[in-house]
Design a protein around this motif. Structure first.
Motif, PDB file in Angstrom:
ATOM      1  N   ASP A  49       0.820  -1.209   0.000  1.00 24.93           N
ATOM      2  CA  ASP A  49       0.000   0.000   0.000  1.00 24.93           C
ATOM      3  C   ASP A  49       0.856   1.261   0.000  1.00 24.93           C
ATOM      4  OD1 ASP A  49      -2.609   1.402   0.351  1.00 24.93           O
ATOM      5  OD2 ASP A  49      -1.698   1.992   2.253  1.00 24.93           O
ATOM      6  N   GLN A  50       1.881   1.309   0.845  1.00 22.49           N
ATOM      7  CA  GLN A  50       2.710   2.507   0.935  1.00 22.49           C
ATOM      8  C   GLN A  50       3.584   2.695  -0.300  1.00 22.49           C
ATOM      9  OE1 GLN A  50       2.574   5.006   3.165  1.00 22.49           O
ATOM     10  NE2 GLN A  50       0.767   3.899   3.843  1.00 22.49           N
ATOM     11  N   MET A  51       4.074   1.602  -0.865  1.00 20.36           N
ATOM     12  CA  MET A  51       4.851   1.723  -2.093  1.00 20.36           C
ATOM     13  C   MET A  51       3.970   2.233  -3.225  1.00 20.36           C
ATOM     14  SD  MET A  51       7.484  -1.528  -2.079  1.00 20.36           S
ATOM     15  CE  MET A  51       8.353  -0.931  -3.523  1.00 20.36           C
ATOM     16  N   TYR A  52       2.756   1.698  -3.312  1.00 19.42           N
ATOM     17  CA  TYR A  52       1.841   2.167  -4.358  1.00 19.42           C
ATOM     18  C   TYR A  52       1.489   3.632  -4.152  1.00 19.42           C
ATOM     19  CZ  TYR A  52      -2.396   2.905  -7.042  1.00 19.42           C
ATOM     20  OH  TYR A  52      -3.317   3.423  -7.900  1.00 19.42           O
ATOM     21  N   SER A  53       1.250   4.022  -2.906  1.00 16.12           N
ATOM     22  CA  SER A  53       0.892   5.414  -2.620  1.00 16.12           C
ATOM     23  C   SER A  53       2.019   6.363  -3.000  1.00 16.12           C
ATOM     24  CB  SER A  53       0.557   5.580  -1.130  1.00 16.12           C
ATOM     25  OG  SER A  53      -0.574   4.798  -0.786  1.00 16.12           O
ATOM     26  N   SER A  54       3.263   5.933  -2.776  1.00  8.26           N
ATOM     27  CA  SER A  54       4.396   6.796  -3.111  1.00  8.26           C
ATOM     28  C   SER A  54       4.545   6.964  -4.620  1.00  8.26           C
ATOM     29  CB  SER A  54       5.696   6.234  -2.519  1.00  8.26           C
ATOM     30  OG  SER A  54       6.051   5.007  -3.141  1.00  8.26           O
ATOM     31  N   TYR A  55       4.192   5.912  -5.379  1.00  8.75           N
ATOM     32  CA  TYR A  55       4.299   5.998  -6.836  1.00  8.75           C
ATOM     33  C   TYR A  55       3.101   6.706  -7.464  1.00  8.75           C
ATOM     34  CZ  TYR A  55       7.781   2.286  -6.178  1.00  8.75           C
ATOM     35  OH  TYR A  55       8.861   1.558  -5.776  1.00  8.75           O
ATOM     36  N   ASN A  56       1.972   6.681  -6.767  1.00  8.38           N
ATOM     37  CA  ASN A  56       0.736   7.217  -7.324  1.00  8.38           C
ATOM     38  C   ASN A  56       0.717   8.744  -7.206  1.00  8.38           C
ATOM     39  OD1 ASN A  56      -1.807   7.202  -8.497  1.00  8.38           O
ATOM     40  ND2 ASN A  56      -2.856   6.970  -6.514  1.00  8.38           N
ATOM     41  N   LEU A 283      12.945   5.380  -8.473  1.00  7.87           N
ATOM     42  CA  LEU A 283      11.587   5.291  -7.942  1.00  7.87           C
ATOM     43  C   LEU A 283      11.415   4.086  -7.014  1.00  7.87           C
ATOM     44  CD1 LEU A 283       9.563   6.349 -11.111  1.00  7.87           C
ATOM     45  CD2 LEU A 283      10.033   7.685  -9.060  1.00  7.87           C
ATOM     46  N   PHE A 284      12.135   2.998  -7.278  1.00  8.21           N
ATOM     47  CA  PHE A 284      12.078   1.856  -6.359  1.00  8.21           C
ATOM     48  C   PHE A 284      12.652   2.255  -4.998  1.00  8.21           C
ATOM     49  CE2 PHE A 284      14.038  -2.127  -4.673  1.00  8.21           C
ATOM     50  CZ  PHE A 284      12.848  -2.765  -4.355  1.00  8.21           C
ATOM     51  N   CYS A 285      13.729   3.030  -5.035  1.00 13.32           N
ATOM     52  CA  CYS A 285      14.320   3.528  -3.796  1.00 13.32           C
ATOM     53  C   CYS A 285      13.329   4.418  -3.052  1.00 13.32           C
ATOM     54  CB  CYS A 285      15.595   4.299  -4.126  1.00 13.32           C
ATOM     55  SG  CYS A 285      16.658   4.616  -2.712  1.00 13.32           S
ATOM     56  N   LEU A 286      12.590   5.244  -3.795  1.00  8.02           N
ATOM     57  CA  LEU A 286      11.566   6.089  -3.192  1.00  8.02           C
ATOM     58  C   LEU A 286      10.473   5.252  -2.548  1.00  8.02           C
ATOM     59  CD1 LEU A 286      10.200   8.883  -2.781  1.00  8.02           C
ATOM     60  CD2 LEU A 286       9.163   8.568  -5.030  1.00  8.02           C
ATOM     61  N   GLY A 287      10.074   4.163  -3.209  1.00  2.00           N
ATOM     62  CA  GLY A 287       9.001   3.312  -2.690  1.00  2.00           C
ATOM     63  C   GLY A 287       9.368   2.653  -1.378  1.00  2.00           C
ATOM     64  N   THR A 288      10.548   2.025  -1.305  1.00  2.83           N
ATOM     65  CA  THR A 288      10.946   1.360  -0.061  1.00  2.83           C
ATOM     66  C   THR A 288      11.228   2.379   1.043  1.00  2.83           C
ATOM     67  OG1 THR A 288      13.229   1.277  -0.886  1.00  2.83           O
ATOM     68  CG2 THR A 288      11.865  -0.683  -1.219  1.00  2.83           C
ATOM     69  N   ALA A 289      11.744   3.552   0.664  1.00  3.72           N
ATOM     70  CA  ALA A 289      11.959   4.602   1.668  1.00  3.72           C
ATOM     71  C   ALA A 289      10.632   5.088   2.242  1.00  3.72           C
ATOM     72  CB  ALA A 289      12.720   5.771   1.045  1.00  3.72           C
ATOM     73  N   SER A 290       9.594   5.107   1.418  1.00  2.00           N
ATOM     74  CA  SER A 290       8.276   5.540   1.896  1.00  2.00           C
ATOM     75  C   SER A 290       7.720   4.563   2.929  1.00  2.00           C
ATOM     76  CB  SER A 290       7.306   5.664   0.721  1.00  2.00           C
ATOM     77  OG  SER A 290       7.734   6.666  -0.172  1.00  2.00           O
ATOM     78  N   VAL A 291       7.925   3.268   2.711  1.00  3.02           N
ATOM     79  CA  VAL A 291       7.495   2.261   3.697  1.00  3.02           C
ATOM     80  C   VAL A 291       8.261   2.462   4.999  1.00  3.02           C
ATOM     81  CG1 VAL A 291       7.308  -0.202   4.193  1.00  3.02           C
ATOM     82  CG2 VAL A 291       6.946   0.626   1.862  1.00  3.02           C
TER      83      VAL A 291
END
Length: 434
Positions: A49-56, A283-291
């Motif tokens: 959910d958090q990874m998707y939210s960061s990309y969305n 962007l993958f780095c952004l996603g895991t950092a968001s979690v």
């Protein structure tokens, strides 16, 4: 689990994984797993959910388009035309090639927004040429790596887009706010090169005639128009940051394929592949950092970490130095994007408590994180430059640190004299959108 336990698990696991040389993006994701697996209050769905939210985020679409513009510039001859202009402007200065390196970084920054793209392209251009002309190899590597960080400060900047999307601040304000710090850093770098060149007798070129300067400017005009599309379009409200990045990428393709005719379809496809790969990593780095950041916020770890700092009742200047110190240390070990998502969010309440302007906080954070691109052990731009030159990292540390000292003085002025650096954004405030 309490804040202390979660902080120990998250930060401890992350530190161990970094020491084991696990890539930062994967280390952040793996470090987030223990609370998700063992705390009944949360579950693994949070990861998705958090990874998707960061990309969305429509704003973050600007990242791949900025990278596309930078890659097309390098492959399509646009950078070469900017190089010719920089030679005409500063080729007669002492240490001509090093001065050109700095000026080209300023021109490149107005298009790409990516320091790593700048470092990769200019390492291939300048380091061999400077060594051939008698420049010390360690100086050549340091000059290329340090000048590349201008791309994250002079607008447009990918880090500014990430900061705006994560901490809810106007991209237009950040763009305008980055102009003066970027130019001050440019002047500091050029002054440093001048001192080096005078002491070590580095060569210079003959002064370009007015006709040569006019010819170089004329050839470079189509490329120089790109920064006005990107930054000007957003500042004057013609289109959003994402739309301006998409237009810039499209404009770069038209220049390279149709106008300059230096990029064929096969090369263009290869450029798309490279852009996709680099964008995916960022962007993958952004996603895991968001979690990771969400878990810190959920367990109120920032509140626990900053509880004593808030009690110090620091003023704006003291808070600025504290923020800069944290980002300078974190930047040595962590990529700028997760640093913004995690550390930026942690420190934001402290700056609010001190009454610091959010734009002032952003400028301090971004300029501080620029140092991390050239400071070991992470120092991605420095690693790129050393890899391109074949020079060991330990051999270039001294010259790199010396060239960072004037930049540090500029950072101090950003902290202590916010009224100067916020003047342009405040002046343009009425025309800037959110």
């Amino acid at each position: 689990m309490g804040p202390g336990e979660v902080a120990a698990i998250l930060l401890g696991t992350f530190a161990v994984l970094l020491m084991l040389r696990v890539p930062v993006a994967f280390a952040l994701g793996i470090a987030s797993l223990p609370p998700l697996l063992f705390d009944p209050q949360v579950d693994l769905y949070v990861l998705i959910d958090q990874m998707y939210s960061s990309y969305n985020s429509f704003l973050l679409l600007a990242v791949p388009f900025f990278l596309l513009a930078a890659n097309v510039m390098n492959a399509g001859g646009i950078t070469d035309r900017m190089l010719r202009l920089s030679r005409s402007l500063v080729g007669h200065f002492p240490g001509a090639l090093a001065q050109m390196n700095v000026v080209l970084s300023v021109l490149f920054a107005g298009v790409s927004g990516s320091a790593t793209a700048d470092a990769a392209s200019q390492s291939k251009i300048f380091i061999p040429a400077m060594v051939k002309e008698g420049y010390d190899k360690s100086f050549s590597v340091a000059n290329t790596a340090v000048s590349s960080v201008l791309s994250v400060i002079i607008p447009p900047s990918i880090l500014m887009v990430i900061w705006a999307g994560t901490l809810s601040i106007s991209v237009g304000s950040l763009y305008i706010g980055g102009i003066l710090p970027g130019l001050m850093l440019c002047l500091a770098m050029m002054a440093t090169v001048h001192i080096y060149a005078t002491k070590r007798h580095y060569p210079r070129f003959a002064r370009a005639s007015l006709a040569e300067l006019a010819g170089a400017a004329l050839v470079a005009i189509p490329a120089l128009f790109m920064p006005f599309i990107i930054a000007g379009g957003k500042i004057f409200g013609w289109f959003t940051a994402t739309e301006s990045a998409a237009i810039a990428g499209s404009y770069a393709i038209v220049l390279a394929v149709v106008v300059f005719r230096e990029l064929n379809l096969k090369s263009l496809f290869a450029t798309f592949v490279d852009t996709g790969r680099f964008a995916a990593v960022s962007l993958f780095c952004l996603g895991t950092a968001s979690v990771f950041g969400w878990l810190l916020a959920y367990y109120k770890v920032p509140n626990a970490l900053l509880a004593h700092a808030v009690e110090w009742n620091m003023g704006i200047t003291a808070t600025g130095f504290f923020v800069a110190g944290v980002f300078l240390v974190v930047g040595c070990f962590l990529d700028a994007i997760p640093a913004i998502v995690i550390v930026g969010a942690i420190l934001q309440p402290l700056t609010q408590h001190a009454g610091m302007d959010p734009l002032h906080y952003a400028l301090i954070g971004i300029v501080s994180l620029a140092f991390g691109l050239v400071t070991p052990p992470y120092g991605l731009c420095l690693l790129i430059a050393t890899a391109a030159s074949g020079e060991p990292l330990k051999a270039v540390i001294k010259d790199t640190m010396i060239q960072l000292l004037p930049m540090l003085l500029v950072l101090v002025t950003v902290i202590m004299l916010p009224q100067i650096y916020l003047f342009l954004p405040n002046l343009a405030g009425p025309i800037l959108g959110p």
